[in-house]
Motif scaffolding. Structure first.
Motif, PDB file in Angstrom:
ATOM      1  N   VAL A 278       0.878  -1.177   0.000  1.00 34.81           N
ATOM      2  CA  VAL A 278       0.000   0.000   0.000  1.00 34.81           C
ATOM      3  C   VAL A 278       0.911   1.222   0.000  1.00 34.81           C
ATOM      4  N   GLY A 279       0.323   2.379  -0.159  1.00 32.84           N
ATOM      5  CA  GLY A 279       1.154   3.581  -0.152  1.00 32.84           C
ATOM      6  C   GLY A 279       0.417   4.766  -0.709  1.00 32.84           C
ATOM      7  N   LYS A 280       1.153   5.623  -1.351  1.00 28.60           N
ATOM      8  CA  LYS A 280       0.567   6.886  -1.814  1.00 28.60           C
ATOM      9  C   LYS A 280       1.215   7.304  -3.125  1.00 28.60           C
ATOM     10  N   ALA A 281       0.403   7.892  -4.005  1.00 32.39           N
ATOM     11  CA  ALA A 281       0.929   8.510  -5.236  1.00 32.39           C
ATOM     12  C   ALA A 281      -0.054   9.606  -5.627  1.00 32.39           C
ATOM     13  N   GLY A 282       0.439  10.746  -6.071  1.00 32.60           N
ATOM     14  CA  GLY A 282      -0.426  11.862  -6.470  1.00 32.60           C
ATOM     15  C   GLY A 282      -1.345  12.316  -5.347  1.00 32.60           C
ATOM     16  N   GLY A 283      -0.877  12.215  -4.116  1.00 30.77           N
ATOM     17  CA  GLY A 283      -1.649  12.706  -2.970  1.00 30.77           C
ATOM     18  C   GLY A 283      -2.738  11.758  -2.490  1.00 30.77           C
ATOM     19  N   ARG A 284      -2.863  10.573  -3.100  1.00 28.73           N
ATOM     20  CA  ARG A 284      -3.925   9.646  -2.691  1.00 28.73           C
ATOM     21  C   ARG A 284      -3.350   8.348  -2.140  1.00 28.73           C
ATOM     22  N   VAL A 285      -4.006   7.835  -1.112  1.00 24.17           N
ATOM     23  CA  VAL A 285      -3.602   6.543  -0.550  1.00 24.17           C
ATOM     24  C   VAL A 285      -4.139   5.444  -1.474  1.00 24.17           C
ATOM     25  N   ILE A 286      -3.269   4.540  -1.894  1.00 21.13           N
ATOM     26  CA  ILE A 286      -3.670   3.505  -2.855  1.00 21.13           C
ATOM     27  C   ILE A 286      -3.095   2.140  -2.448  1.00 21.13           C
ATOM     28  N   ALA A 287      -3.707   1.110  -3.009  1.00 19.18           N
ATOM     29  CA  ALA A 287      -3.201  -0.246  -2.759  1.00 19.18           C
ATOM     30  C   ALA A 287      -2.413  -0.719  -3.974  1.00 19.18           C
ATOM     31  N   ASP A 288      -1.369  -1.517  -3.726  1.00 16.45           N
ATOM     32  CA  ASP A 288      -0.666  -2.243  -4.777  1.00 16.45           C
ATOM     33  C   ASP A 288      -0.090  -1.331  -5.867  1.00 16.45           C
ATOM     34  N   LEU A 289       0.985  -0.640  -5.529  1.00 13.22           N
ATOM     35  CA  LEU A 289       1.604   0.329  -6.450  1.00 13.22           C
ATOM     36  C   LEU A 289       2.374  -0.350  -7.578  1.00 13.22           C
TER      37      LEU A 289
ATOM     38  N   ILE B 243       6.904   8.996   3.690  1.00 10.21           N
ATOM     39  CA  ILE B 243       6.245   9.372   4.949  1.00 10.21           C
ATOM     40  C   ILE B 243       4.749   9.563   4.725  1.00 10.21           C
ATOM     41  N   LEU B 244       3.940   9.046   5.666  1.00 12.38           N
ATOM     42  CA  LEU B 244       2.486   9.249   5.628  1.00 12.38           C
ATOM     43  C   LEU B 244       2.061   9.987   6.884  1.00 12.38           C
ATOM     44  N   THR B 245       0.917  10.712   6.797  1.00 15.66           N
ATOM     45  CA  THR B 245       0.358  11.283   8.024  1.00 15.66           C
ATOM     46  C   THR B 245      -0.337  10.145   8.774  1.00 15.66           C
ATOM     47  N   LYS B 246      -0.720  10.418  10.019  1.00 18.33           N
ATOM     48  CA  LYS B 246      -1.385   9.399  10.826  1.00 18.33           C
ATOM     49  C   LYS B 246      -2.691   8.943  10.153  1.00 18.33           C
ATOM     50  N   GLU B 247      -3.448   9.920   9.627  1.00 25.78           N
ATOM     51  CA  GLU B 247      -4.713   9.621   8.951  1.00 25.78           C
ATOM     52  C   GLU B 247      -4.493   8.761   7.712  1.00 25.78           C
ATOM     53  N   GLU B 248      -3.465   9.155   6.929  1.00 24.86           N
ATOM     54  CA  GLU B 248      -3.164   8.387   5.714  1.00 24.86           C
ATOM     55  C   GLU B 248      -2.772   6.955   6.077  1.00 24.86           C
ATOM     56  N   TRP B 249      -1.986   6.808   7.140  1.00 23.34           N
ATOM     57  CA  TRP B 249      -1.558   5.477   7.564  1.00 23.34           C
ATOM     58  C   TRP B 249      -2.748   4.620   7.974  1.00 23.34           C
ATOM     59  N   LYS B 250      -3.737   5.278   8.635  1.00 19.91           N
ATOM     60  CA  LYS B 250      -4.940   4.546   9.053  1.00 19.91           C
ATOM     61  C   LYS B 250      -5.644   3.968   7.819  1.00 19.91           C
ATOM     62  N   ASP B 251      -5.776   4.811   6.777  1.00 24.29           N
ATOM     63  CA  ASP B 251      -6.426   4.350   5.537  1.00 24.29           C
ATOM     64  C   ASP B 251      -5.592   3.256   4.869  1.00 24.29           C
ATOM     65  N   ALA B 252      -4.276   3.475   4.830  1.00 28.08           N
ATOM     66  CA  ALA B 252      -3.389   2.520   4.161  1.00 28.08           C
ATOM     67  C   ALA B 252      -3.447   1.161   4.877  1.00 28.08           C
TER      68      ALA B 252
END
Ligand code: ADP
Length: 261
Positions: A165-176, A208-217
């Motif tokens: 999981v992770g992030k790209a273009g400001g969005r939390v996404i699965a399977d990059l 690095i993710l914020t706490k909120e982003e990590w929760k979603d991820a």
């Protein structure tokens, strides 16, 4: 490495679609097959998007050199290797630092799942070859390795489901994918989960993710692990059922031979 890329790319568009048309929580197509090699004790082949991994398991068997043996448990020897043709620029065949590091983290993740205490003084060898790579090869490797261990009949607490999981273009996404891992704000988090207890046995983080982003991820990761787990179980079930069918056919043939005699 995450975060090298292009700032002008829209990684998730207004309709929520990614570069390859997937939704933010959607995994690439995954195919799992077990029992694909005749000479290994257990084996598995996994296609995960453009990633292709084959895993072969040997053991438990004698540890060589003997002084490396552990009197209390089996040691897991894991060899993750990328084929020279698996990446766009031909890779040197000799294992590099990255492959040695990945082998080590995979071995720790598998060690947490296998009931190694049942096999003191022995070793379980897992060889994983990456034939094609497009980001997420370590989790593809783990998914294949744990299915191969199950195919070898090695007792485990649970299968190990690899997810990223992770992030790209400001969005939390699965399977990059590799293209997403190269986003300038990319965060890549490969994880391995024992789905029945939700225990996390591997977690690495590049970015690095914020706490909120990590929760979603984190939530996306557990949902993804469930899907991977079902595919692994389905592949093992299919293998077991076809093995049973072969045994039944052999038994019928033997009975017929006895009748003829
Ligand atoms: P993972 O494959 O587990 O995501 P990395 O984050 O280290 O591991 O690698 C991401 C991707 O980068 C790989 O899947 C592969 O597509 C590419 N890659 C890795 N090593 C090489 C290499 N030596 N040459 C070209 N591409 C590589």
């Amino acid at each position: 490495m995450a975060g090298k890329g292009n700032e002008n790319v829209t990684y998730v568009d207004k309709s929520g679609k990614r570069l390859d048309g997937r939704k933010v929580d959607e995994l690439r197509p995954i195919k799992v097959d077990v029992g694909v090699l005749d000479r290994a004790d257990g084996s598995a082949y996994v296609e995960w998007g453009h990633n292709k991994a084959i895993a072969a398991v040997y053991g438990p068997r004698e540890v060589l050199p003997k002084h490396m043996a552990n009197p209390y448990k089996a040691i897991m020897r894991v060899y993750y290797r990328m084929a020279p043709f698996s990446v766009p620029e031909h890779k040197r065949p000799a294992p590099g630092r990255r492959e040695i590091e990945i082998s080590k983290v995979l071995s720790e993740a598998l060690d947490a799942a296998v009931l190694t205490e049942r096999f003191p003084q022995s070793q379980i060898e897992v060889h994983i070859d990456i034939l094609d790579a497009d980001a997420g090869t370590r989790i593809t490797a783990l998914t294949a390795a744990s299915a191969a261990l199950a195919d070898a009949g090695i007792p485990m607490r649970d299968l190990v489901a690899g997810v990223s999981v992770g992030k790209a273009g400001g969005r939390v996404i699965a399977d990059l994918t590799k293209a997403e891992e190269d986003a300038s704000d990319a965060v890549d988090i490969p994880m391995a989960i024992l789905p029945s207890t939700k225990e996390v046995v591997l977690l690495q983080m590049d970015g690095i993710l914020t706490k909120e982003e990590w929760k979603d991820a984190h939530e996306l990761a557990h949902k993804a692990a469930e899907k991977v787990y079902n595919l692994q179980k389905e592949a093992l079930r299919k293998r077991y059922e076809s093995a049973e069918a072969v045994e039944e056919t052999e038994e019928i043939a033997e009975t017929k031979e006895e009748v003829v005699e």
